[in-house]
Enzyme design. Structure first.
Site, PDB file in Angstrom:
ATOM      1  N   HIS A  29      51.264  36.281  83.177  1.00 55.76           N
ATOM      2  CA  HIS A  29      50.216  37.054  82.494  1.00 55.76           C
ATOM      3  C   HIS A  29      49.520  37.899  83.555  1.00 55.76           C
ATOM      4  O   HIS A  29      48.715  37.386  84.341  1.00 55.76           O
ATOM      5  CB  HIS A  29      49.237  36.076  81.835  1.00 55.76           C
ATOM      6  CG  HIS A  29      48.062  36.700  81.149  1.00 55.76           C
ATOM      7  ND1 HIS A  29      47.921  36.711  79.775  1.00 55.76           N
ATOM      8  CD2 HIS A  29      46.950  37.310  81.632  1.00 55.76           C
ATOM      9  CE1 HIS A  29      46.782  37.300  79.454  1.00 55.76           C
ATOM     10  NE2 HIS A  29      46.171  37.674  80.574  1.00 55.76           N
ATOM     11  N   ASN A  53      44.864  44.113  80.528  1.00 60.01           N
ATOM     12  CA  ASN A  53      46.160  43.489  80.765  1.00 60.01           C
ATOM     13  C   ASN A  53      47.216  44.570  81.000  1.00 60.01           C
ATOM     14  O   ASN A  53      47.008  45.738  80.685  1.00 60.01           O
ATOM     15  CB  ASN A  53      46.586  42.687  79.524  1.00 60.01           C
ATOM     16  CG  ASN A  53      45.619  41.590  79.182  1.00 60.01           C
ATOM     17  OD1 ASN A  53      44.442  41.839  78.942  1.00 60.01           O
ATOM     18  ND2 ASN A  53      46.084  40.360  79.140  1.00 60.01           N
ATOM     19  N   HIS A  86      47.356  41.402  84.919  1.00 57.79           N
ATOM     20  CA  HIS A  86      46.431  42.496  84.649  1.00 57.79           C
ATOM     21  C   HIS A  86      46.776  43.645  85.593  1.00 57.79           C
ATOM     22  O   HIS A  86      47.385  43.426  86.633  1.00 57.79           O
ATOM     23  CB  HIS A  86      44.985  42.051  84.859  1.00 57.79           C
ATOM     24  CG  HIS A  86      44.475  41.148  83.780  1.00 57.79           C
ATOM     25  ND1 HIS A  86      43.310  41.385  83.092  1.00 57.79           N
ATOM     26  CD2 HIS A  86      44.980  40.007  83.245  1.00 57.79           C
ATOM     27  CE1 HIS A  86      43.109  40.428  82.192  1.00 57.79           C
ATOM     28  NE2 HIS A  86      44.114  39.580  82.273  1.00 57.79           N
ATOM     29  N   ARG A 127      44.144  39.128  70.533  1.00 55.05           N
ATOM     30  CA  ARG A 127      43.172  38.109  70.960  1.00 55.05           C
ATOM     31  C   ARG A 127      42.491  38.555  72.245  1.00 55.05           C
ATOM     32  O   ARG A 127      41.302  38.848  72.278  1.00 55.05           O
ATOM     33  CB  ARG A 127      43.877  36.745  71.159  1.00 55.05           C
ATOM     34  CG  ARG A 127      42.901  35.557  71.278  1.00 55.05           C
ATOM     35  CD  ARG A 127      42.242  35.410  72.645  1.00 55.05           C
ATOM     36  NE  ARG A 127      43.200  35.195  73.718  1.00 55.05           N
ATOM     37  CZ  ARG A 127      42.872  35.154  75.012  1.00 55.05           C
ATOM     38  NH1 ARG A 127      41.609  35.337  75.378  1.00 55.05           N
ATOM     39  NH2 ARG A 127      43.791  34.964  75.938  1.00 55.05           N
ATOM     40  N   ASP A 128      43.262  38.654  73.320  1.00 54.39           N
ATOM     41  CA  ASP A 128      42.707  38.966  74.641  1.00 54.39           C
ATOM     42  C   ASP A 128      42.058  40.350  74.652  1.00 54.39           C
ATOM     43  O   ASP A 128      41.040  40.573  75.314  1.00 54.39           O
ATOM     44  CB  ASP A 128      43.832  38.889  75.676  1.00 54.39           C
ATOM     45  CG  ASP A 128      43.327  38.691  77.094  1.00 54.39           C
ATOM     46  OD1 ASP A 128      42.143  38.957  77.345  1.00 54.39           O
ATOM     47  OD2 ASP A 128      44.115  38.274  77.950  1.00 54.39           O
ATOM     48  N   CYS A 176      38.899  40.224  81.612  1.00 53.46           N
ATOM     49  CA  CYS A 176      38.152  38.974  81.641  1.00 53.46           C
ATOM     50  C   CYS A 176      36.674  39.262  81.870  1.00 53.46           C
ATOM     51  O   CYS A 176      36.301  39.795  82.915  1.00 53.46           O
ATOM     52  CB  CYS A 176      38.673  38.059  82.751  1.00 53.46           C
ATOM     53  SG  CYS A 176      37.744  36.516  82.904  1.00 53.46           S
TER      54      CYS A 176
END
Length: 317
Positions: free
Chosen positions: A216, A258, A218, A23-24, A249
């Site tokens: 979460h 990430n 990065h 997804r990300d 992002c």
């Protein structure tokens, strides 16, 4: 931290790695990965032992065309018992689509920073929270769990430091007003550093010891693994990560991928932690990415191999 800290010896402690790359990661790619390849990637990640996989996002195809096949992907994956299959949803309609497609969990997102929330979601934080509450009400009684991800929990590129108390105040509302099973504290722009991570993680764990907490991170400024270790030292046991180290992002200037799932799994295994990850299967899944997205990926383990991957001696000159 000091060398007497228990963080340096995993001693079989269970750490849950949660994959967000499908997804990300894929949402940030310009290339559309074919639906059958997405399904194959999720299936491979399931077999690699990840605790949770954020499969896709139920958003407008115009906003994120890369994930326009969300329903088909979530419906056609092979579900492995014990793995939680999650989907990001922005609103009630997205939540309904995800529930119909058999998501185990809905991931709702807003930002701890007003500026980032306006840039990313085009609404104030109060308006965002009202929308999250509407989703929580809509799925009540379905058996589908709610997780809330709080972006910019460790800093905002437009506002700077985000007050810890402000982060905790939002977390209280998610847990106590929305009934969220879990909260994810997101280092959306790679501004977190170990001391800060330890303090915020400890504050959350002391206040909500029974709530599922995910971190979460990065790797924007190269502190991803250090932040994971700081969080473990402070009581965290769940981490989002992205295979290949893909992601980032689009509304956070300078944000890169990430933390890389295989890099974190490799490091924690060497330290004696139990991640339940089959690293060879995970590396095989990550190795498919360059051909699918059309460029190299940040993963150092894919480039260098595991620590004890040995090589023959060079031929004598």
């Amino acid at each position: 931290m000091n060398m007497n800290s228990k963080v340096w010896e995993g001693a079989g402690r269970r750490i849950h790695l949660q994959e967000v790359g499908t997804r990300d990661g894929l949402q940030a790619e310009s290339a559309f990965v074919p639906t059958e390849d997405k399904i194959a990637l999720v299936d491979a990640l399931s077999e690699a032992g990840l605790s949770k996989i954020e499969v896709t996002a139920f958003v407008s195809p115009k906003a994120i065309p890369a994930l326009r096949d969300a329903e088909q992907v979530l419906r056609e994956i092979r579900r492995k018992p014990g793995v939680v299959y999650s989907a990001l949803v922005p609103n009630v309609r997205g939540a309904e689509r995800a529930v119909e497609s058999r998501a185990d969990e809905l991931n709702l997102v807003m930002s701890a920073s007003e500026s980032h929330n306006l840039s990313n979601l085009r609404m104030t934080r109060d308006t965002s929270f009202a929308g999250l509450a509407e989703v929580a009400r809509a799925v009540q009684g379905t058996g589908v769990a709610i997780n809330v991800s709080l972006s910019c929990a460790f800093g905002c590129p437009m506002e700077g430091d985000v007050p810890v108390q402000g982060v905790l105040d939002w977390c209280r509302r998610y847990v106590e007003e929305l009934g969220a099973r879990g909260v994810t504290l997101c280092d959306t722009t790679g501004m977190a550093y170990p001391t800060q991570v330890a303090q915020l993680t400890q504050a959350f764990r002391e206040r909500w010891p029974d709530t599922e907490l995910t971190l979460h991170f990065h790797n924007t400024r190269g502190m991803g693994l250090a932040n994971v270790l700081a969080a473990i030292d402070a009581g965290a046991d769940r981490f989002d990560a992205s295979f290949g180290g893909i992601g980032g992002c689009p509304y956070a200037p300078g944000a890169s991928g990430n933390v890389c799932t295989e890099e974190i799994a490799h490091a924690l295994a060497l330290m004696g932690y139990d991640t339940a990850v089959d690293l060879s299967r995970l590396l095989a899944a990550a190795g498919r990415l360059p051909a699918l997205i059309g460029h190299d990926v940040p993963s150092q383990i894919l480039k260098a191999g595991q620590r004890l991957d040995l090589h023959p001696m060079p031929a004598a000159a």
